[in-house]
Every structure is written in C-alpha cells, then in structure tokens.
Motif scaffolding. Sequence first.
Motif, PDB file in Angstrom:
ATOM      1  N   GLY A  17       0.818  -1.210   0.000  1.00 53.43           N
ATOM      2  CA  GLY A  17       0.000   0.000   0.000  1.00 53.43           C
ATOM      3  C   GLY A  17       0.845   1.249   0.000  1.00 53.43           C
ATOM      4  N   LEU A  18       1.943   1.206   0.726  1.00 56.83           N
ATOM      5  CA  LEU A  18       2.854   2.347   0.759  1.00 56.83           C
ATOM      6  C   LEU A  18       3.520   2.541  -0.594  1.00 56.83           C
ATOM      7  CD1 LEU A  18       4.031   4.478   2.683  1.00 56.83           C
ATOM      8  CD2 LEU A  18       5.915   2.907   3.065  1.00 56.83           C
ATOM      9  N   GLY A  19       3.822   1.430  -1.256  1.00 59.69           N
ATOM     10  CA  GLY A  19       4.453   1.521  -2.576  1.00 59.69           C
ATOM     11  C   GLY A  19       3.556   2.192  -3.597  1.00 59.69           C
ATOM     12  N   ILE A  20       2.281   1.832  -3.581  1.00 55.99           N
ATOM     13  CA  ILE A  20       1.367   2.456  -4.541  1.00 55.99           C
ATOM     14  C   ILE A  20       1.143   3.923  -4.191  1.00 55.99           C
ATOM     15  CG2 ILE A  20      -0.811   1.846  -3.427  1.00 55.99           C
ATOM     16  CD1 ILE A  20      -1.874   1.225  -6.227  1.00 55.99           C
ATOM     17  N   GLY A  21       1.140   4.239  -2.904  1.00 61.48           N
ATOM     18  CA  GLY A  21       0.983   5.641  -2.506  1.00 61.48           C
ATOM     19  C   GLY A  21       2.173   6.488  -2.889  1.00 61.48           C
ATOM     20  N   ILE A  22       3.361   5.977  -2.635  1.00 58.10           N
ATOM     21  CA  ILE A  22       4.581   6.726  -2.968  1.00 58.10           C
ATOM     22  C   ILE A  22       4.745   6.806  -4.485  1.00 58.10           C
ATOM     23  CG2 ILE A  22       7.102   6.663  -2.888  1.00 58.10           C
ATOM     24  CD1 ILE A  22       6.870   5.634  -0.041  1.00 58.10           C
ATOM     25  N   GLY A  23       4.513   5.690  -5.180  1.00 59.86           N
ATOM     26  CA  GLY A  23       4.666   5.689  -6.647  1.00 59.86           C
ATOM     27  C   GLY A  23       3.715   6.647  -7.330  1.00 59.86           C
ATOM     28  N   GLY A  24       2.453   6.581  -6.956  1.00 61.86           N
ATOM     29  CA  GLY A  24       1.466   7.483  -7.556  1.00 61.86           C
ATOM     30  C   GLY A  24       1.684   8.922  -7.158  1.00 61.86           C
TER      31      GLY A  24
END
Length: 85
Positions: A17-24
């Motif tokens: 979830g953190l990865g998608i938040g940081i990536g986006g």
Amino acid sequence: MIATILSFAASSGVGAGLGIGIGGGLGAVGAGVGIGIIFGKVIEAVTRQPEMRDEITSIQGLGFALTEATFFYGLVAGLLSWVLK
C-alpha cells in the motif's frame, strides 16, 4: 526519513500500500511540476516570438505527453509493488 518509512513498511507488512501511494504521489508531483514548467516556457516563447506560435505549440504537445507519461510510470510501479507483494 524515507529509509525509516520504508523500513517500517517492510516490517509491518504495509509495503504494498505504501508503494502504490509513494509511486502514484511522486509521479503526480513530477508530472505537475513538469507540466507547469512546459506551459510557463511556452507562454514565454510565444510572447517573444509570436510568429512561431504554431511550431511552439506542436512541440508543447509532445512535451506535455512525455511529462504526463511520468505519472503513469509511477502509478504502474506502485501497482506492481501492490500486486507482486
């Protein structure tokens, strides 16, 4: 600071979830800054040389498309980190 957040995410299981938040999020910030710079420079160029307006705006479209692609790269990277947990 980012290393602390990432180590916490890895230990707590919220990495996807953190990865998608940081990536986006970073992709959107990069695209926003890039698009702002492009349009600012286009306005500046057209005011200096109005006779080149058609050529400048065609180049602007290419720059806009390439800059907007950075958001989608960030979003895809975040989605991949979420799917591949």
